[in-house]
Design a protein around this motif. Structure first.
Motif, PDB file in Angstrom:
ATOM      1  N   ALA A 170       0.826  -1.203   0.000  1.00 43.49           N
ATOM      2  CA  ALA A 170       0.000   0.000   0.000  1.00 43.49           C
ATOM      3  C   ALA A 170       0.862   1.256   0.000  1.00 43.49           C
ATOM      4  O   ALA A 170       0.555   2.241  -0.671  1.00 43.49           O
ATOM      5  N   LEU A 172      -1.857   5.216   6.582  1.00 45.94           N
ATOM      6  CA  LEU A 172      -2.701   4.438   5.673  1.00 45.94           C
ATOM      7  C   LEU A 172      -4.120   4.326   6.223  1.00 45.94           C
ATOM      8  O   LEU A 172      -5.093   4.489   5.488  1.00 45.94           O
ATOM      9  N   THR A 180      -4.842   9.495  -3.346  1.00 50.10           N
ATOM     10  CA  THR A 180      -3.724   8.544  -3.385  1.00 50.10           C
ATOM     11  C   THR A 180      -2.404   9.270  -3.511  1.00 50.10           C
ATOM     12  O   THR A 180      -1.423   8.930  -2.842  1.00 50.10           O
ATOM     13  N   VAL A 181      -2.352  10.292  -4.351  1.00 50.96           N
ATOM     14  CA  VAL A 181      -1.119  11.061  -4.532  1.00 50.96           C
ATOM     15  C   VAL A 181      -0.781  11.810  -3.249  1.00 50.96           C
ATOM     16  O   VAL A 181       0.372  11.816  -2.815  1.00 50.96           O
ATOM     17  N   MET A 203      -6.353   7.348   5.820  1.00 54.84           N
ATOM     18  CA  MET A 203      -6.871   7.530   4.466  1.00 54.84           C
ATOM     19  C   MET A 203      -7.783   6.377   4.038  1.00 54.84           C
ATOM     20  O   MET A 203      -8.139   6.257   2.879  1.00 54.84           O
ATOM     21  N   ALA A 206       2.237   6.349  -7.054  1.00 55.24           N
ATOM     22  CA  ALA A 206       1.263   7.263  -7.662  1.00 55.24           C
ATOM     23  C   ALA A 206       1.749   8.705  -7.573  1.00 55.24           C
ATOM     24  O   ALA A 206       1.611   9.481  -8.531  1.00 55.24           O
ATOM     25  N   ARG A 215      -7.117   3.174   3.982  1.00 60.41           N
ATOM     26  CA  ARG A 215      -6.435   2.040   3.345  1.00 60.41           C
ATOM     27  C   ARG A 215      -6.301   0.933   4.366  1.00 60.41           C
ATOM     28  O   ARG A 215      -5.786   1.160   5.456  1.00 60.41           O
ATOM     29  N   SER A 219       1.008   4.006  -3.161  1.00 59.65           N
ATOM     30  CA  SER A 219       0.744   5.430  -2.970  1.00 59.65           C
ATOM     31  C   SER A 219       1.944   6.295  -3.341  1.00 59.65           C
ATOM     32  O   SER A 219       1.799   7.327  -3.996  1.00 59.65           O
ATOM     33  N   LEU A 270      -1.611  10.959  -0.208  1.00 57.61           N
ATOM     34  CA  LEU A 270      -1.144   9.949   0.732  1.00 57.61           C
ATOM     35  C   LEU A 270       0.301   9.572   0.415  1.00 57.61           C
ATOM     36  O   LEU A 270       1.135   9.470   1.312  1.00 57.61           O
ATOM     37  N   GLY A 271       0.613   9.400  -0.855  1.00 56.44           N
ATOM     38  CA  GLY A 271       1.981   9.090  -1.259  1.00 56.44           C
ATOM     39  C   GLY A 271       2.958  10.163  -0.827  1.00 56.44           C
ATOM     40  O   GLY A 271       4.064   9.862  -0.354  1.00 56.44           O
TER      41      GLY A 271
END
Length: 133
Positions: free
Chosen positions: A4, A95, A32-33, A98, A11, A100, A8, A35-36
């Motif tokens: 995960a 995670l 997602t971005v 968000m 991404a 996940r 992220s 979070l990355g």
């Protein structure tokens, strides 16, 4: 959990390239971005391991679409997280914030299955049949 994190971070790198290392969290980016970006910022806090992560991210950015570099990034993240339980907990917390799921699978012949429409067989001498009989 590492998968995960890599998804992220990947991404974010895909969206911004190596600029993801210098730009702040972007409100216009998708979840997602963002979070990355947050995960990457946390992974970079330690100077020694952060340098390894930065190098791996730069390689992913320089070779878009080449999964081999994403695998190398994953390996770096695994090495960093395996050595630091507190970091692993922080990443899991990010995670979870968000939405996940954090899945931990361990042991011989274990499998993490998120979606499946067939057989998952891990036993010795297993015999599986799918049919109308």
């Amino acid at each position: 959990m590492v998968d995960a994190v890599v998804a992220s971070v990947g991404a974010a790198v895909g969206a911004y390239g190596s600029a993801v290392l210098t730009r702040g969290e972007d409100a216009a980016a998708d979840a997602t971005v963002r979070l990355g970006q947050r995960l990457l910022a946390r992974l970079r806090r330690d100077p020694e391991s952060g340098a390894q992560i930065v190098g791996a991210v730069e390689n992913v950015a320089a070779h878009p679409g080449d999964d081999d570099y994403l695998v190398l990034l994953r390996a770096k993240i695994v090495r960093v997280v395996d050595g630091d339980r507190a970091l692993a907990a922080e990443l899991a917390g990010l995670l979870a914030e968000m939405g996940r799921p954090v899945v931990t699978v361990s042991g011989d012949r274990t499998a993490e299955v998120r979606e499946n429409s067939g057989i998952v067989s891990l036993g010795d001498h297993a015999s599986n049949t799918v049919g109308d009989r």
